[in-house]
Design an enzyme around this catalytic site. Structure first.
Site, PDB file in Angstrom:
ATOM      1  N   ASN A  78     -74.036 151.782 110.660  1.00 33.19           N
ATOM      2  CA  ASN A  78     -73.892 151.012 109.427  1.00 33.19           C
ATOM      3  C   ASN A  78     -75.207 150.960 108.652  1.00 33.19           C
ATOM      4  O   ASN A  78     -75.208 151.055 107.416  1.00 33.19           O
ATOM      5  CB  ASN A  78     -73.415 149.593 109.740  1.00 33.19           C
ATOM      6  CG  ASN A  78     -71.961 149.552 110.182  1.00 33.19           C
ATOM      7  OD1 ASN A  78     -71.161 150.395 109.799  1.00 33.19           O
ATOM      8  ND2 ASN A  78     -71.626 148.582 111.013  1.00 33.19           N
ATOM      9  N   HIS A  92     -71.031 147.969 117.345  1.00 33.36           N
ATOM     10  CA  HIS A  92     -70.260 146.734 117.468  1.00 33.36           C
ATOM     11  C   HIS A  92     -70.665 145.954 118.717  1.00 33.36           C
ATOM     12  O   HIS A  92     -69.874 145.208 119.278  1.00 33.36           O
ATOM     13  CB  HIS A  92     -68.756 147.007 117.482  1.00 33.36           C
ATOM     14  CG  HIS A  92     -68.230 147.476 116.153  1.00 33.36           C
ATOM     15  ND1 HIS A  92     -66.943 147.901 115.970  1.00 33.36           N
ATOM     16  CD2 HIS A  92     -68.832 147.599 114.943  1.00 33.36           C
ATOM     17  CE1 HIS A  92     -66.769 148.260 114.707  1.00 33.36           C
ATOM     18  NE2 HIS A  92     -67.911 148.081 114.061  1.00 33.36           N
ATOM     19  N   TYR A 146     -68.853 156.188 115.428  1.00 32.07           N
ATOM     20  CA  TYR A 146     -69.997 155.658 114.688  1.00 32.07           C
ATOM     21  C   TYR A 146     -71.247 156.488 114.942  1.00 32.07           C
ATOM     22  O   TYR A 146     -72.070 156.684 114.040  1.00 32.07           O
ATOM     23  CB  TYR A 146     -70.243 154.199 115.069  1.00 32.07           C
ATOM     24  CG  TYR A 146     -69.377 153.218 114.324  1.00 32.07           C
ATOM     25  CD1 TYR A 146     -69.768 152.701 113.105  1.00 32.07           C
ATOM     26  CD2 TYR A 146     -68.146 152.810 114.835  1.00 32.07           C
ATOM     27  CE1 TYR A 146     -68.965 151.804 112.408  1.00 32.07           C
ATOM     28  CE2 TYR A 146     -67.333 151.919 114.159  1.00 32.07           C
ATOM     29  CZ  TYR A 146     -67.755 151.414 112.942  1.00 32.07           C
ATOM     30  OH  TYR A 146     -66.948 150.545 112.253  1.00 32.07           O
TER      31      TYR A 146
END
Length: 810
Positions: free
Chosen positions: A218, A268, A277
Site C-alpha cells: 500500500n 494486513h 500484495y
C-alpha cells in the site's frame, strides 16, 4: 464490486504489467526550463512504461490484443452516458443511503471503475493498431469524462465513503495515468483540477507515518500516486516526497507488514502475501525505480538492495514453472471468473505468477548486470516449463507484460535456468517450500502471528482450513493445474490435502474479516539445512475444540507426515486428509491399493483396511508404515466461484476428485496417523518403498514428541513439543532438531526454537562426536566424546531461525 476487483482490474493494465526500457532523461538544462523539461521527460518515460515499446502492432499476440483493446474502448465510448451519479449506467457510484458497509464499498469501487474505463479508452487512443489510434472523437469523450468525474465525484469538496483504497490508490492511479496519456489534450485548468482532487484524497500526510494502510504494498502504491501527481502537475516536492517515502518499505521488519530476513512477506499484519500484495509491491517498485532513474529524484537509498535481494530470497521460492503458490496469495486464490465478464479469467496461480515474472524482468533493469542476467534466465526457464498455461497465451496479461516476456523468450543470449532444489522455511509467515528434481511442495500453517486464512470484501469465504497444515504439491510435467482448474470453488473445503479438521459446520467468512482469527499457539515452525527439514505445527481448530500435533519431515523423494494427540469434543467427525486430488473434468486416473486397481467410476467409496500403499496414476504414491485403515472416495463436485467470492461468476462448474483420509471418528482422544507422500512415484516405486520396512523408523508419534530416523539417509528429525528423550536425542525444552550424518564422517545438527520463548536449552545426542567444527553464537557450551552435549543461550530473539552446528563424528 470490491476493492480487490478494482485492484486486479487496474493491475492488468498498469503496475505489475508495464514495460520499462530504462530510458534516461535528456540533456541537462538550468532553472525553470530544466525543471519543465525534466517533468516532460518523466511523462514521456511513464507513457513508455505503461504503453510499452519494441513490439510490432501487426505481429501476434499483439495484433489481437490491440484489436481487443480497440473493441473494448469503442464499447465503452458508445455506452458512456454522463449522469448525476454515474458516467456509465452500469457503474453507478452513489446511493443516498447504502444499507451495509458492503454496499458502500461497492459504490466506491464503482467510482474507481469509471476511472479505470477512462484509462482503457486513453490507452486505445494512444496505442497503435487499435482502430481508434488518435481518434478525435474518442479523445473528446475521454476529456469530457474526466471533467464529469471531477465535477460530480472526485474533487476537493467530496467526502470519501466506502473503501479507502478506491479513493487513495485505485482511482487516483487510473486518473493520473489517463492525464499522462491525454496530457496534450488537457488544459492547464483541467490539469490543476485533477491535481487538486488528488491532493485532497491523497495528502502528504498519507505517507507521514509508516502505519495502518500506509505500509508494504500500500505504501508503494501511495508513493506511485504522489510521484505521478508530481509528474502531471510539475511539482518537484511531490516527487521528492514519493521517493523519500519509499525508504521505510526497504528495511527488513520483525513484525507486521513487510519483508522479513527469512524471505517472508506479510501484509494486513498477519497474512502471507508474497503472491498478491507482494507482487503489487514488486511491480510498483520496479515502475518507480525505472521512472526516476537518471532524474533529479532517482532512488538512491542503499536499502533498495534488500528489495533486489528479495527476488530470489522471497519471490522465487514460491514460483514454480510459471505459477505462484496459492498459499501466499491471501484471499486472491478465490478469484476465478468475473461475474460481469464471464469470459474473463481474473486470476489463478499461473496467471498471477506470470505478472510476477514480468515484474522481475522490469526490476532487473535497475539491478546489477549479474542479477539482471540471472533473473532473465530464471524467467525464461519458468516460461518454458509452464506447459499448463503458457505465459504468452495468458488472457489477462497486458500488452506491455507480453512484450517484456516475449523479449526474454526471444533473447538467444539468455539461457533458461532450471528450477532450483532445496528447502526454504519461512518462520515469520508459517510457510515452507520443499523443492526436489521433478516436483515441489509447500506447507501452510497458522499461529499467534499468522492467521488461519484471510477473508474480506466477500472473498475467500471458505478458506477456513488453508492454515491447518495444508500440503500443496506440483509436478514438473504433471499436476501443474492442480489448484488452477476450478479447484477452489469445487473442492470440499473441509478436506483440504494435508489438513486435520473437524467436520463442524462453519459459516462463510467464519472467524472474521482481514485475518481476524489466529490460533492461540506458539509452537509452529521447524529446522532445515537447506536441503531437508523437520517441521511441526501445534494445531488448534478454527472455532473448534480440535487440538493436534502435526509434523512433516521433508526428504529427498518424499515427505513423511505424522499426526498425534488429535483430540476434539465438537460432537462431529474429525479427519486427517492424506490427499484430495483434482482429477479434472474426466477424472480418468487409475487408483491402486496394495497392488489392486480400484474402481474408476464416480461416485465410488471404500474403506481401505490394512492399506500399506496407494497410488494415483499420473500423480504419485502414498505409503502407510505398518498399515492403516484409510477412507477413499471418488466423487464429482459442483460449485460456483460465487460460492467463495461474491463478485465472481455464478456459472456451475464440476470437477472430479479422489480423496484419501484417516477417519478419527467423533470426539477422538489422542488419535494418530502416519503416511509418506511420494510425488511422481510410479506403482513399482511406491510398492518397493512400502515393502522396505526399515526405510523409515518412527521414533515417536505422541502428543509429547514426534520423530523419525531414516538410516539410509543418515537423517534424524524430532519435534520436541515438551522436551524429553526420543531415540538418541534428549532436549530440556520444546524445540526442533534435525540431524544429517554424512559419508565423510561429519554431521550437521540443526536446532530451532519455533516457540520463540526459550531463554536456555540443552541438547544431548547419544552419539560419539570427536569435535565441533562450527557453531553459532547462540551455542554457549559444547562437550564431545561418547556423546555430544550442547548448551544454548537465549533463543527467543532468533525468530525461529535454524541454528546450525557441524561436528566431526567419533
Amino acid at each position: 464490486m470490491t476493492r480487490s476487483w478494482s485492484r486486479r482490474t487496474f493491475l492488468r493494465t498498469t503496475g505489475v504489467t508495464a514495460l520499462a526500457l530504462g530510458l534516461t532523461s535528456g540533456p541537462l538544462l538550468t532553472g525553470r526550463a530544466a525543471a519543465a523539461d525534466e517533468f516532460g521527460d518523466l511523462r514521456a518515460k511513464w507513457r513508455t512504461l505503461i504503453l510499452g515499446a519494441g513490439f510490432s502492432p501487426t505481429a501476434e499476440p499483439f495484433r489481437t490484443k490491440l484489436a481487443e483493446l480497440g473493441t473494448r474502448a469503442a464499447g465503452l465510448q458508445s455506452t458512456m452516458a454522463p449522469a448525476t451519479g454515474s458516467l456509465w449506467p452500469d457503474a453507478v457510484w452513489t446511493d443516498p443511503e447504502p444499507d451495509t458497509d458492503q454496499e458502500s464499498f461497492g459504490f466506491s469501487a464503482k467510482m474507481n471503475e469509471n476511472f479505470s474505463r477512462l484509462r482503457t479508452m486513453a490507452e486505445a487512443y494512444c496505442q497503435q493498431g487499435t482502430g481508434l489510434t488518435g481518434n478525435a472523437s474518442l479523445a473528446a469523450d475521454i476529456v469530457a469524462g474526466l471533467d464529469h468525474m471531477y465535477a460530480r465525484i472526485y474533487n476537493e469538496n467530496q467526502t470519501r465513503y466506502g473503501n479507502w483504497w478506491s479513493w487513495q490508490i485505485g482511482a487516483p492511479q487510473a486518473l493520473l495515468e489517463t492525464c499522462v496519456l491525454m496530457y496534450d489534450r488537457l488544459s492547464a485548468t483541467q490539469i490543476a483540477n485533477h491535481c487538486r482532487a488528488v491532493d485532497h484524497f491523497v495528502p502528504d500526510s498519507a505517507v507521514g507515518t509508516y502505519t495502518g494502510t500506509s505500509t508494504g504494498a500500500n505504501r508503494v502504491d501511495l508513493c506511485r500516486v504522489l510521484a505521478l501527481r508530481g509528474v502531471v502537475g510539475g511539482n518537484s516536492a511531490k516527487i521528492a516526497l514519493a521517493r523519500n517515502a519509499l525508504s521505510p518499505v526497504f528495511p527488513y521488519v520483525t513484525s507486521g507488514d513487510g519483508l522479513y530476513a527469512d524471505g517472508s512477506f506479510v501484509q494486513h499484519g498477519t497474512i502471507p502475501y508474497t503472491g498478491s500484495y507482494g507482487a503489487v509491491m514488486l511491480g510498483g517498485l520496479g515502475m518507480l525505480f525505472a521512472l526516476l532513474a537518471g532524474s533529479s529524484w532517482a532512488v538512491t537509498d542503499p536499502n533498495r538492495q534488500i528489495v533486489l535481494d528479495a527476488v530470489e530470497n522471497a519471490w522465487a521460492p514460491f514460483l514454480y514453472n510459471g505459477l505462484v503458490m496459492d498459499n501466499v496469495s491471501g484471499r486472491g486464490m478465490s478469484r476465478g471468473i468475473s461475474a460481469t465478464d464471464p469470459e474473463q479469467i481474473q486470476a489463478d496461480d499461473h496467471l498471477r505468477g506470470h505478472g510476477i515474472l514480468s515484474s522481475i524482468v522490469l526490476l532487473g533493469q535497475g539491478a546489477s548486470a549479474t542479477e539482471n542476467a540471472r533473473w532473465r534466465g530464471l524467467v525464461k526457464g519458468w516460461m518454458q516449463r509452464d506447459y499448463y498455461s503458457p505465459p504468452l497465451s495468458n488472457p489477462s496479461l497486458g500488452l506491455v507484460s507480453l512484450a517484456r516476456l516475449k523479449a526474454v523468450a526471444d533473447d538467444t543470449s539468455v539461457t533458461a535456468i532450471a528450477e532450483p532444489t532445496g528447502h526454504r522455511l519461512f518462520s515469520s509467515m508459517a510457510r515452507a517450500t520443499h523443492r526436489r528434481p521433478g516436483w515441489a511442495a509447500s506447507i501452510s500453517m497458522a499461529n499467534k502471528r499468522i492467521s488461519y486464512y484471510e477473508t474480506g470484501n466477500g472473498e475467500n469465504l471458505r478458506g477456513w482450513h488453508t492454515g491447518s497444515g495444508m500440503l500443496y504439491w506440483w509436478g514438473d510435467t504433471y499436476a501443474n493445474g492442480q489448484y488452477s482448474d476450478a479447484f477452489w470453488p469445487t473442492v470440499d473445503p473441509y478436506r483440504l490435502p494435508g489438513t486435520t479438521t473437524s467436520r463442524k459446520t462453519l459459516a462463510d467468512g467464519a472467524g472474521g474479516d482481514w485475518g481476524a482469527a489466529k490460533p492461540d499457539v506458539n509452537w509452529v515452525g521447524g529446522a532445515t539445512d537447506g536441503t531437508r527439514a523437520a517441521i511441526g505445527q501445534y494445531l488448534r481448530g478454527l472455532q473448534s475444540t480440535l487440538m493436534a500435533k502435526k509434523s512433516w519431515f521433508c526428504l529427498d523423494d518424499s515427505i513423511v507426515c505424522l499426526g498425534a494427540g488429535i483430540t476434539c469434543t465438537d460432537g462431529t467427525a474429525v479427519e486427517s486428509v492424506v490427499e484430495n486430488r483434482n482429477l479434472g473434468p474426466s477424472g480418468a486416473h487409475a487408483f491402486t491399493v496394495n497392488g489392486t486397481v480400484k474402481s474408476v467410476s464416480h461416485p465410488w467409496s471404500e474403506t481401505l483396511t490394512g492399506a500399506t500403499w496407494a497410488h494415483i496414476g499420473g500423480m504419485g504414491g502414498y505409503v502407510f508404515p505398518g498399515g492403516a485403515s484409510v477412507e477413499a472416495l471418488r466423487e464429482e463436485r459442483t460449485g460456483r466461484w460465487s460460492d467463495i467470492n461474491r463478485s465472481m461468476s455464478t456459472t456451475a462448474l464440476t470437477r472430479r476428485y479422489l480423496t484419501l483420509w484417516t477417519d478419527h471418528g467423533t470426539n477422538p482422544s489422542d488419535a494418530t496417523y502416519a503416511y509418506v507422500l511420494m510425488p511422481g512415484a510410479n506403482t513399482t516405486q511406491t510398492a518397493a518403498r512400502a515393502a522396505d520396512s526399515g526405510w523409515v523408523q518412527i521414533l515417536a508419534n505422541t502428543d509429547d514428541q514426534q520423530g523419525v530416523r531414516l538410516p539410509s539417509l543418515g537423517f534424524t528429525g524430532v519435534n520436541f513439543w515438551f522436551g524429553g528423550t526420543v531415540g538418541a536425542l534428549t532436549a530440556s525444552a520444546p524445540c526442533c532438531v534435525m540431524i544429517t550424518e554424512k559419508s565423510d564422517g561429519t554431521a550437521v545438527i540443526c536446532v530451532s526454537d519455533p516457540m520463540r520463548m526459550q531463554s536456555s536449552l540443552s541438547l544431548t545426542w547419544n552419539r560419539a562426536v570427536a569435535s565441533v567444527t562450527s557453531r553459532p553464537s547462540t551455542v554457549t557450551g559444547a562437550t564431545t566424546g561418547s556423546s555430544l552435549n550442547l548448551t544454548f543461550g537465549d533463543l527467543s530473539g532468533t525468530a525461529g531461525a535454524t541454528q546450525r552446528i557441524t561436528v566431526r563424528l567419533g
